[in-house]
Design an enzyme around this catalytic site. Structure first.
Site, PDB file in Angstrom:
ATOM      1  N   SER A 112      10.574 -16.910 -48.454  1.00  0.00           N
ATOM      2  CA  SER A 112      10.312 -16.115 -49.723  1.00  0.00           C
ATOM      3  C   SER A 112       8.827 -16.401 -50.263  1.00  0.00           C
ATOM      4  CB  SER A 112      11.476 -16.337 -50.699  1.00  0.00           C
ATOM      5  OG  SER A 112      11.116 -16.039 -51.853  1.00  0.00           O
ATOM      6  N   TYR A 133      16.567 -22.472 -55.061  1.00  0.00           N
ATOM      7  CA  TYR A 133      16.043 -21.593 -54.106  1.00  0.00           C
ATOM      8  C   TYR A 133      14.701 -21.624 -53.793  1.00  0.00           C
ATOM      9  CZ  TYR A 133      15.168 -16.749 -52.631  1.00  0.00           C
ATOM     10  OH  TYR A 133      14.881 -15.815 -51.884  1.00  0.00           O
TER      11      TYR A 133
HETATM   12  P1  NAD Z   1      21.672 -10.211 -49.394  1.00  0.00           P
HETATM   13  O1  NAD Z   1      22.526 -10.610 -50.555  1.00  0.00           O
HETATM   14  O2  NAD Z   1      21.623  -8.559 -49.323  1.00  0.00           O
HETATM   15  O3  NAD Z   1      22.062 -10.573 -47.923  1.00  0.00           O
HETATM   16  C1  NAD Z   1      22.378 -12.007 -47.772  1.00  0.00           C
HETATM   17  C2  NAD Z   1      23.101 -12.006 -46.527  1.00  0.00           C
HETATM   18  O4  NAD Z   1      23.541 -13.577 -46.225  1.00  0.00           O
HETATM   19  C3  NAD Z   1      24.477 -11.446 -46.977  1.00  0.00           C
HETATM   20  O5  NAD Z   1      24.759 -10.819 -45.579  1.00  0.00           O
HETATM   21  C4  NAD Z   1      25.631 -12.505 -46.906  1.00  0.00           C
HETATM   22  O6  NAD Z   1      26.721 -12.188 -46.751  1.00  0.00           O
HETATM   23  C5  NAD Z   1      25.062 -13.469 -46.149  1.00  0.00           C
HETATM   24  N1  NAD Z   1      25.202 -14.841 -46.402  1.00  0.00           N
HETATM   25  C6  NAD Z   1      25.340 -15.469 -47.450  1.00  0.00           C
HETATM   26  N2  NAD Z   1      25.688 -16.898 -47.230  1.00  0.00           N
HETATM   27  C7  NAD Z   1      26.152 -16.798 -45.995  1.00  0.00           C
HETATM   28  C8  NAD Z   1      26.541 -18.100 -45.180  1.00  0.00           C
HETATM   29  N3  NAD Z   1      26.710 -19.206 -45.728  1.00  0.00           N
HETATM   30  N4  NAD Z   1      26.723 -17.785 -44.129  1.00  0.00           N
HETATM   31  C9  NAD Z   1      26.581 -16.520 -43.583  1.00  0.00           C
HETATM   32  N5  NAD Z   1      26.067 -15.539 -43.966  1.00  0.00           N
HETATM   33  C10 NAD Z   1      26.039 -15.786 -45.567  1.00  0.00           C
HETATM   34  O7  NAD Z   1      20.160 -10.598 -49.774  1.00  0.00           O
HETATM   35  P2  NAD Z   1      18.862 -10.283 -49.067  1.00  0.00           P
HETATM   36  O8  NAD Z   1      17.945  -9.999 -50.204  1.00  0.00           O
HETATM   37  O9  NAD Z   1      18.843  -9.202 -48.017  1.00  0.00           O
HETATM   38  O10 NAD Z   1      18.334 -11.861 -48.573  1.00  0.00           O
HETATM   39  C11 NAD Z   1      18.315 -11.966 -47.256  1.00  0.00           C
HETATM   40  C12 NAD Z   1      16.957 -13.179 -47.008  1.00  0.00           C
HETATM   41  O11 NAD Z   1      15.877 -12.612 -47.653  1.00  0.00           O
HETATM   42  C13 NAD Z   1      17.609 -14.428 -47.925  1.00  0.00           C
HETATM   43  O12 NAD Z   1      17.188 -15.381 -47.069  1.00  0.00           O
HETATM   44  C14 NAD Z   1      16.649 -14.461 -49.078  1.00  0.00           C
HETATM   45  O13 NAD Z   1      16.487 -15.448 -49.636  1.00  0.00           O
HETATM   46  C15 NAD Z   1      15.314 -13.760 -48.632  1.00  0.00           C
HETATM   47  N6  NAD Z   1      14.683 -12.867 -49.416  1.00  0.00           N
HETATM   48  C16 NAD Z   1      15.112 -11.704 -50.184  1.00  0.00           C
HETATM   49  C17 NAD Z   1      14.056 -11.250 -51.062  1.00  0.00           C
HETATM   50  C18 NAD Z   1      14.467  -9.781 -51.987  1.00  0.00           C
HETATM   51  O14 NAD Z   1      13.761  -9.560 -52.627  1.00  0.00           O
HETATM   52  N7  NAD Z   1      15.668  -9.382 -51.556  1.00  0.00           N
HETATM   53  C19 NAD Z   1      12.759 -11.606 -51.237  1.00  0.00           C
HETATM   54  C20 NAD Z   1      12.597 -12.843 -50.607  1.00  0.00           C
HETATM   55  C21 NAD Z   1      13.470 -13.564 -49.671  1.00  0.00           C
END
Ligand code: NAD
Length: 276
Positions: free
Chosen positions: A144, A157
Site C-alpha cells: 500500500s 496497517y
Molecule cells: P477486501 O477486504 O475487499 O479484500 C481482502 C480479502 O482478504 C478478502 O477476500 C478477505 O476475505 C481476505 N482475508 C482477510 N483476512 C484473511 C486471512 N487471514 N486469510 C485469508 N484471507 C483473508 O480488501 P482489498 O481492498 O481488496 O484489499 C486487498 C489488499 O490490497 C490488501 O492487502 C490491502 O491492504 C491492499 N490495499 C488496498 C487498498 C484499497 O484502497 N482498497 C489500497 C492499498 C492496498
C-alpha cells in the site's frame, strides 16, 4: 488455453473480494490456472465458480494466511490440482483504525499477523515449492502507499505494509538464487470492501467519541478528500491493479525487489491538497 499467463498456475490469497478477486479473474482470463482463497470455502468457491462460468480455470481453497499449516495446505492444493506453482500473490489484508495511544494489543497483533506474517508464510512456502520445481517463479506482495508514509489512526496497517516492502526486498535477494522474482504492488485508494470498512469505522467513531479537540479529529475520509489529494483526480480500479499484477506475473521484466506504487500520483504530490 492462450493468453499472457497461459500454462502458469497462480494462487491469489484473499480473492473472495476486491483487488484479489480482480487479480484472480484477470489471471484466469489470461490463461492461468488459478487457486482462489479466503478464510471461508464458500466465499473462495463463489469467485472460483464465477471464473469457471466464464470458461476459465479455477479451484477454491480455504486458508487463513496467518496460519503456516493452512498456507502449506493451500500450496499443496495448487500443486495437486494443477501440477505446479508459478505465481504467488500475497494479497489478503485487513486494517484496524484507532489512535496509537488507544490501539488494543490484539488488534495490533491481528493486523501484523495477516498483513506481514501472512505474506512471509506465503512467500516461504511458495518459494520452497518454486525452488524445488527449478523453473523460477514470481511472488507478488500487495502492499500500500501507506507502507511509505504515516497516516493518523493506522499504526498497525502502516507498519505491516512498511515491513512488507522491506520483506519484499529481502525475499528478492534470497530467492534470486532460484530465479524467483519478488515484487510488491502498492496501490493508492481503490474502491473495495476495505475502503468501505474505513468509512464505516469513521462514522462509528464520530458517533461514539468527540475528537473535535484532537490534532487529528478524523481517521476516515470521503470521496472528495481522495480526489483532492490525487493528481489523477479519482480512485483506482481493481481492473487497473489486475493489469499491474499481470505484468508482474508474466515475469518478463528483469525486476525484483521493487515496490511499484499504483496510486494516481498520491506519493508524487508534495503539496498534498489541490485546495478545493
Ligand atoms: P477486501 O477486504 O475487499 O479484500 C481482502 C480479502 O482478504 C478478502 O477476500 C478477505 O476475505 C481476505 N482475508 C482477510 N483476512 C484473511 C486471512 N487471514 N486469510 C485469508 N484471507 C483473508 O480488501 P482489498 O481492498 O481488496 O484489499 C486487498 C489488499 O490490497 C490488501 O492487502 C490491502 O491492504 C491492499 N490495499 C488496498 C487498498 C484499497 O484502497 N482498497 C489500497 C492499498 C492496498
Amino acid at each position: 488455453m492462450t493468453g499472457r499467463l497461459a500454462g502458469k498456475t497462480a494462487i491469489v490469497t484473499g480473492s473472495s473480494s476486491g483487488i484479489g478477486e480482480g487479480i484472480a479473474r484477470r489471471f484466469a482470463a489470461e490463461g492461468a490456472s488459478v487457486v482462489t482463497n479466503s478464510r471461508s470455502m464458500e466465499r473462495a468457491e463463489a469467485t472460483a465458480e464465477s471464473i469457471r462460468d466464464s470458461g476459465n480455470t479455477a479451484v477454491a481453497a480455504e486458508a487463513d494466511v496467518s496460519e503456516k499449516a493452512e498456507v502449506e495446505a493451500l500450496v499443496d492444493a495448487a500443486v495437486s490440482e494443477f501440477g505446479s506453482l508459478d505465481v504467488m500473490v500475497n494479497n489478503a489484508g485487513i486494517s484496524h483504525i484507532d489512535p496509537v495511544l488507544e490501539m488494543p494489543e490484539e488488534e495490533w497483533r491481528r493486523v501484523i499477523d495477516v498483513n506481514l506474517t501472512g505474506p512471509f508464510f506465503g512467500s516461504q512456502v511458495a518459494g520452497e515449492r518454486m525452488a524445488e520445481q527449478g523453473d523460477g517463479g514470481q511472488i507478488i506482495n500487495i502492499s500500500s502507499i501507506f507502507g511509505s508514509i504515516g497516516v493518523q489512526g493506522r499504526a498497525p496497517y502502516n507498519a505491516s505494509k512498511g515491513g512488507l516492502n522491506n520483506l519484499t526486498r529481502n525475499l528478492a535477494v534470497e530467492l534470486a538464487e532460484y530465479d524467483v522474482g519478488v515484487n510488491a504492488l502498492a496501490p493508492g485508494f481503490i474502491k473495495t470492501a476495505l475502503d468501505e470498512q474505513t468509512r464505516e469505522e469513521k462514522e462509528g467513531e464520530d458517533e461514539d467519541v468527540d475528537r473535535s479537540d484532537r490534532p487529528w479529529p478524523r481517521y476516515g475520509y470521503e470521496d472528495g478528500d481522495i480526489r483532492d489529494r490525487v493528481p489523477l483526480d479519482r480512485f483506482g480500479s481493481t481492473e487497473e491493479m489486475a493489469n499491474c499484477a499481470t505484468f508482474l506475473a508474466e515475469g518478463d521484466h528483469y525486476m525484483t525487489g521493487e515496490v511499484i506504487h499504483a496510486d494516481g500520483g498520491w506519493l508524487a504530490f508534495g503539496w498534498g491538497s489541490k485546495g478545493r
